[in-house]
Design a protein around this motif. Structure first.
Motif, short mmCIF file in Angstrom:
data_model
loop_
_atom_site.label_atom_id
_atom_site.label_comp_id
_atom_site.label_asym_id
_atom_site.label_seq_id
_atom_site.Cartn_x
_atom_site.Cartn_y
_atom_site.Cartn_z
N LEU A 274 14.39 -98.89 -77.75
CA LEU A 274 15.61 -98.45 -77.10
C LEU A 274 15.95 -99.38 -75.94
N LYS A 275 17.24 -99.50 -75.66
CA LYS A 275 17.71 -100.33 -74.57
C LYS A 275 18.22 -99.44 -73.45
N ILE A 276 17.75 -99.69 -72.23
CA ILE A 276 18.18 -98.92 -71.07
C ILE A 276 18.96 -99.85 -70.14
N GLU A 277 20.21 -99.52 -69.91
CA GLU A 277 21.03 -100.23 -68.95
C GLU A 277 21.51 -99.25 -67.89
N PHE A 278 22.03 -99.78 -66.80
CA PHE A 278 22.50 -98.92 -65.71
C PHE A 278 24.00 -99.12 -65.52
N ASP A 279 24.73 -97.99 -65.44
CA ASP A 279 26.17 -98.06 -65.30
C ASP A 279 26.57 -98.33 -63.85
N GLU A 280 27.88 -98.28 -63.57
CA GLU A 280 28.36 -98.61 -62.23
C GLU A 280 27.81 -97.66 -61.17
N GLY A 281 27.50 -96.44 -61.58
CA GLY A 281 26.89 -95.49 -60.67
C GLY A 281 25.39 -95.59 -60.60
N LYS A 282 24.81 -96.61 -61.25
CA LYS A 282 23.37 -96.88 -61.28
C LYS A 282 22.60 -95.75 -61.97
N ALA A 283 23.26 -95.13 -62.94
CA ALA A 283 22.61 -94.12 -63.78
C ALA A 283 22.20 -94.78 -65.09
N PRO A 284 21.05 -94.41 -65.66
CA PRO A 284 20.60 -95.05 -66.90
C PRO A 284 21.41 -94.63 -68.11
N VAL A 285 21.69 -95.59 -68.97
CA VAL A 285 22.39 -95.36 -70.24
C VAL A 285 21.50 -95.89 -71.35
N VAL A 286 21.17 -95.06 -72.33
CA VAL A 286 20.21 -95.42 -73.36
C VAL A 286 20.92 -95.60 -74.69
N THR A 287 20.62 -96.72 -75.39
CA THR A 287 21.15 -96.98 -76.73
C THR A 287 20.02 -97.52 -77.60
N ILE A 288 20.24 -97.50 -78.93
CA ILE A 288 19.27 -98.12 -79.85
C ILE A 288 19.38 -99.63 -79.72
N ALA A 289 18.26 -100.30 -79.54
CA ALA A 289 18.27 -101.75 -79.38
C ALA A 289 18.63 -102.44 -80.69
N ASP A 290 19.19 -103.63 -80.60
CA ASP A 290 19.54 -104.43 -81.77
C ASP A 290 18.27 -105.02 -82.37
N VAL A 291 17.87 -104.49 -83.52
CA VAL A 291 16.63 -104.96 -84.16
C VAL A 291 16.72 -106.43 -84.51
N ALA A 292 17.93 -106.89 -84.85
CA ALA A 292 18.11 -108.28 -85.25
C ALA A 292 17.81 -109.24 -84.10
N ALA A 293 17.87 -108.73 -82.87
CA ALA A 293 17.59 -109.59 -81.71
C ALA A 293 16.10 -109.88 -81.56
N GLY A 294 15.27 -109.20 -82.34
CA GLY A 294 13.83 -109.46 -82.33
C GLY A 294 13.12 -108.94 -81.10
N VAL A 295 13.66 -107.92 -80.46
CA VAL A 295 13.05 -107.36 -79.26
C VAL A 295 11.84 -106.51 -79.64
N THR A 296 10.72 -106.76 -79.01
CA THR A 296 9.53 -105.92 -79.19
C THR A 296 9.05 -105.47 -77.82
N VAL A 297 8.44 -104.30 -77.77
CA VAL A 297 7.95 -103.77 -76.51
C VAL A 297 6.44 -103.56 -76.58
N VAL A 298 6.00 -102.73 -77.52
CA VAL A 298 4.56 -102.47 -77.69
C VAL A 298 3.90 -103.76 -78.15
N PRO A 299 2.81 -104.20 -77.52
CA PRO A 299 2.19 -105.47 -77.89
C PRO A 299 1.74 -105.49 -79.35
N ASP A 300 1.82 -106.69 -79.96
CA ASP A 300 1.34 -106.88 -81.32
C ASP A 300 -0.14 -106.55 -81.39
N GLY A 301 -0.52 -105.86 -82.47
CA GLY A 301 -1.93 -105.50 -82.65
C GLY A 301 -2.39 -104.34 -81.83
N PHE A 302 -1.45 -103.67 -81.16
CA PHE A 302 -1.82 -102.53 -80.34
C PHE A 302 -2.32 -101.39 -81.23
N GLU A 303 -3.44 -100.82 -80.84
CA GLU A 303 -4.03 -99.73 -81.62
C GLU A 303 -4.40 -98.60 -80.68
#
Length: 303
Positions: A274-303
């Motif tokens: 998920l992608k978290i951005e902050f609006d003009e009021g500095k409140a978080p806005v959550v959207t599904i991240a673009d998978v095609a962008a190749g973004v990963t969060v959890v480290p590879d091989g994490f168990e």
């Protein structure tokens, strides 16, 4: 990543100059050429280091915190505009949500602050970090922060004491007035604040002023400390409660540890990135991240 983590290591002791004023190393040459650093480990350790620390320390999975992040995300939740301009990526794995910052710009490594650190600490290879579990409202949050230097332990105590270094050409009020100072001191566990007074032309250090970190948070920065804590607590509830913004979109497993194209038996269940951005009021806005962008969060091989 786990192999690169050295537990129970501390940065060097601060070494004040014997005589003031003390000249600073001049910019130029190699330092001028490399004056801006890329946002990559170890130049900027990410929240993934917190995951690696818990694995390296053998921390039981059923005792992992609710959130793993860096200080930058706490700064953003507190409303600090220097951090709300960046995007953050989140992924839930098991009962833990890992937050990763995507920095949009590089930062100087040959500025006055870094030159002061070189004078007081010397050149240090790699990065020194403190991973601290904080209780914020009903959430356990592991925050990984960079730390600067230590003081030698007092005779009755066997532990080094972390010190946060802040340099200024405008006096102590310019340091104590920084919005993010109480958040930084809380997250990295520093017990002392060293305010380094630098000449107006940034050519020399004139003196070092010492303040107790607790008094800075609760006396000098009391109102900002309370405001930041209240704001962070409210937004964490909004994001991470059972009905929070990050829960509903994290139901689809995405972990494939053995590479067979399917969900692994016994592997932690990881949700969408998920992608978290902050609006003009500095409140978080959550959207599904673009998978095609190749973004990963959890480290590879994490168990």
């Amino acid at each position: 990543m786990v192999r690169r983590v050295g537990l129970n290591q501390t940065p060097g002791h601060i070494c004040e100059p014997q005589v003031y004023p003390a000249p600073l190393m001049q910019r130029g040459g190699r330092h001028h050429k490399d004056s801006y650093s890329k946002a990559s480990f170890p130049s900027e350790p990410s929240s993934r280091v917190g995951v690696a620390v818990m694995v390296a320390a053998g921390y039981p999975r059923d005792q992992w915190p609710d959130v793993v992040c860096g200080t930058s995300f706490i700064h953003a939740l507190s409303g600090n505009a220097a951090y709300t301009r960046d995007a953050y990526y989140a992924q839930q794995c098991g009962g833990t949500v890992v937050i990763l910052r995507h920095r949009t710009k590089a930062w100087p490594t040959a500025d006055t602050g870094h030159l002061v650190e070189h004078l007081l600490v010397g050149r240090v290879e790699g990065s020194f970090l403190a991973s601290t579990i904080l209780r914020i409202g009903g959430h356990r949050v592991l925050v990984t922060s960079e730390v600067d230097v230590t003081l030698p332990p007092p005779p009755a105590d066997g532990a080094d004491r972390l010190v946060e270094i802040k340099s200024t050409t405008k006096g102590r009020s310019s340091v104590l007035g920084k919005q993010g100072l109480p958040v930084q001191l809380t997250c990295n566990g520093s017990v002392e604040l060293a305010i380094v007074h630098v000449s107006n032309d940034s050519q020399r250090v004139d003196s070092v002023e010492w303040l107790d970190a607790e008094s800075v948070r609760h006396e000098h920065c009391r109102d900002r400390n309370i405001y930041a804590g209240q704001r962070v607590r409210v937004l964490l509830d909004r994001l991470f409660d059972d009905a929070g913004l990050l829960r509903g979109a994290n139901a689809t497993p995405q972990c494939d540890q053995d590479g067979d194209g399917g969900e692994d038996d016994g592997a932690p269940r990881c949700g969408h990135v998920l992608k978290i951005e902050f609006d003009e009021g500095k409140a978080p806005v959550v959207t599904i991240a673009d998978v095609a962008a190749g973004v990963t969060v959890v480290p590879d091989g994490f168990e």
